[in-house]
Design a protein around this motif. Sequence first.
Motif, mmCIF file in Angstrom:
data_model
loop_
_atom_site.group_PDB
_atom_site.id
_atom_site.type_symbol
_atom_site.label_atom_id
_atom_site.label_comp_id
_atom_site.label_asym_id
_atom_site.label_seq_id
_atom_site.Cartn_x
_atom_site.Cartn_y
_atom_site.Cartn_z
ATOM 1 N N HIS A 239 83.985 18.330 10.362
ATOM 2 C CA HIS A 239 83.603 19.018 11.595
ATOM 3 C C HIS A 239 82.870 18.116 12.590
ATOM 4 O O HIS A 239 82.684 18.513 13.742
ATOM 5 N N ALA A 240 82.430 16.951 12.163
ATOM 6 C CA ALA A 240 81.610 16.092 13.022
ATOM 7 C C ALA A 240 82.152 14.669 13.046
ATOM 8 O O ALA A 240 82.667 14.171 12.042
ATOM 9 N N LYS A 241 82.015 14.025 14.204
ATOM 10 C CA LYS A 241 82.485 12.652 14.363
ATOM 11 C C LYS A 241 81.310 11.754 14.757
ATOM 12 O O LYS A 241 80.716 11.939 15.823
ATOM 13 N N PRO A 242 80.940 10.783 13.924
ATOM 14 C CA PRO A 242 79.880 9.838 14.295
ATOM 15 C C PRO A 242 80.356 8.936 15.437
ATOM 16 O O PRO A 242 81.459 8.389 15.369
ATOM 17 N N VAL A 243 79.531 8.793 16.471
ATOM 18 C CA VAL A 243 79.931 7.948 17.599
ATOM 19 C C VAL A 243 78.959 6.798 17.851
ATOM 20 O O VAL A 243 79.274 5.886 18.616
ATOM 21 N N LEU A 244 77.785 6.831 17.210
ATOM 22 C CA LEU A 244 76.819 5.745 17.402
ATOM 23 C C LEU A 244 75.963 5.602 16.154
ATOM 24 O O LEU A 244 75.442 6.588 15.627
ATOM 25 N N LEU A 245 75.827 4.365 15.695
ATOM 26 C CA LEU A 245 75.029 4.049 14.515
ATOM 27 C C LEU A 245 73.724 3.399 14.969
ATOM 28 O O LEU A 245 73.742 2.396 15.692
ATOM 29 N N ILE A 246 72.589 3.971 14.572
ATOM 30 C CA ILE A 246 71.291 3.406 14.950
ATOM 31 C C ILE A 246 70.982 2.261 13.982
ATOM 32 O O ILE A 246 70.218 2.394 13.023
ATOM 33 N N ALA A 247 71.630 1.149 14.223
ATOM 34 C CA ALA A 247 71.526 -0.024 13.354
ATOM 35 C C ALA A 247 71.908 -1.250 14.169
ATOM 36 O O ALA A 247 72.423 -1.132 15.284
ATOM 37 N N ASP A 248 71.640 -2.428 13.603
ATOM 38 C CA ASP A 248 72.037 -3.649 14.298
ATOM 39 C C ASP A 248 73.143 -4.395 13.564
ATOM 40 O O ASP A 248 73.499 -5.513 13.920
ATOM 41 N N GLU A 249 73.693 -3.756 12.528
ATOM 42 C CA GLU A 249 74.859 -4.301 11.845
ATOM 43 C C GLU A 249 75.674 -3.142 11.304
ATOM 44 O O GLU A 249 75.142 -2.041 11.090
ATOM 45 N N PRO A 250 76.977 -3.319 11.081
ATOM 46 C CA PRO A 250 77.821 -2.217 10.608
ATOM 47 C C PRO A 250 77.359 -1.683 9.258
ATOM 48 O O PRO A 250 76.770 -2.405 8.453
ATOM 49 N N PHE A 251 77.632 -0.414 9.035
ATOM 50 C CA PHE A 251 77.310 0.231 7.768
ATOM 51 C C PHE A 251 78.615 0.466 7.027
ATOM 52 O O PHE A 251 79.556 1.049 7.578
ATOM 53 N N GLY A 252 78.674 0.009 5.776
ATOM 54 C CA GLY A 252 79.921 -0.001 5.020
ATOM 55 C C GLY A 252 80.723 1.281 5.059
ATOM 56 O O GLY A 252 81.933 1.261 5.270
ATOM 57 N N LYS A 253 80.061 2.414 4.868
ATOM 58 C CA LYS A 253 80.780 3.680 4.795
ATOM 59 C C LYS A 253 81.214 4.184 6.172
ATOM 60 O O LYS A 253 82.016 5.103 6.277
ATOM 61 N N LEU A 254 80.651 3.592 7.221
ATOM 62 C CA LEU A 254 80.997 3.981 8.596
ATOM 63 C C LEU A 254 81.277 2.720 9.412
ATOM 64 O O LEU A 254 80.771 2.545 10.517
#
Length: 358
Positions: A239-254
């Motif tokens: 039901h939800a789509k992540p559009v921004l990660l509050i991080a400074d490097e990619p997160f494996g699962k996203l």
Amino acid sequence: MNSSVKKITVAAAIICSVLLGGCDSKGPSTQSSKAGNNQTSQASAAEFFKGKVLSIIVPYGPGGGYDQWARLISPYMQKYLGVSKVLVVNQPGGGGLVGTGKIYSAAPDGLTIGDTNAAGDVFSQLAKNAGVSFDVQKFNWLGRPDDDPHIIAVHLDGPYKSFSDLLQASAHGTTLKSLATGAGSSDYNAAVITLNSFKTRFQMVAAFSGSSSEKAAFLGGNGDTMSVSASDIAQIAQHAKPVLLIADEPFGKLADVPTVIDVAKKQNLPDSSIKLLHALVGVMAMGHAFFAPPGVPADRLAALRSAFQKSLADKEFVAATQKADLYLGYAPAAALEQETDTAMADGALFQPLLTASK
């Protein structure tokens, strides 16, 4: 992730925790004497906890991420601390500030700990929010159990498909409604600081006792965005789509979700804004942190930290977190202490945007 929470390694923490007094560079005779004292302290702490009841205060209602971590770890804290029982006590209110205040003001005997919204506590103290009754730099941190970055998400079947879509809508006069738990929470402040950094038109909708009620409201069609942790999104991915990660490097699962730093650079935000967002990432990395109140005797605090670390390494606990789709990632007390001090020193960076959100 460029934060002290990431930089202090688990290996170093394990080595230093072998002796309750930590690492010592003095000679063999001094170390031998210290080891003897530590063994006495360990025995004293073990005797104190034997047969007692440990309370874990959760500053949110049942069913959310903080409640989940507390209930998962409670039988293992009982196992490794030697208490007869562990009670999980939900104390919601004030975006987590009520429960955190209860942990902070509890009797400093080692029998009350809590699973707090560490980033929210830091931001609330910096913003001098009503309801702050603690000093985060006096928390006796036990550690962080998770590596679970924050995200901003949109409705999967909604009009926005990316964070750029949100920025464009705002630029054309749309006021975005962003869901979060109470105004003292980390997800609230993460959204406020991020959206303010991009000069977005937005209205916070933050009247939820925890992430479970926030997710329920979002699933009911409320809001344009939702600020939650990655594990929360995993539970409602249909039901939800992540559009921004509050991080400074990619997160494996996203891995396909852009980081806030990458988007800031693509949007040509000034260096001062990018510096602030890096600081935000560091604070948010503190996760679902556990702490004991100030004044707990050193031997009991060491026993609590040891039991916490052993709990996270327990094979059955690891399996339970995997079954629950939680992202295990231990950080020691020293890392949390360092990040807290850094965040408070960076207060001048955050305060203008926190004030603007009121």
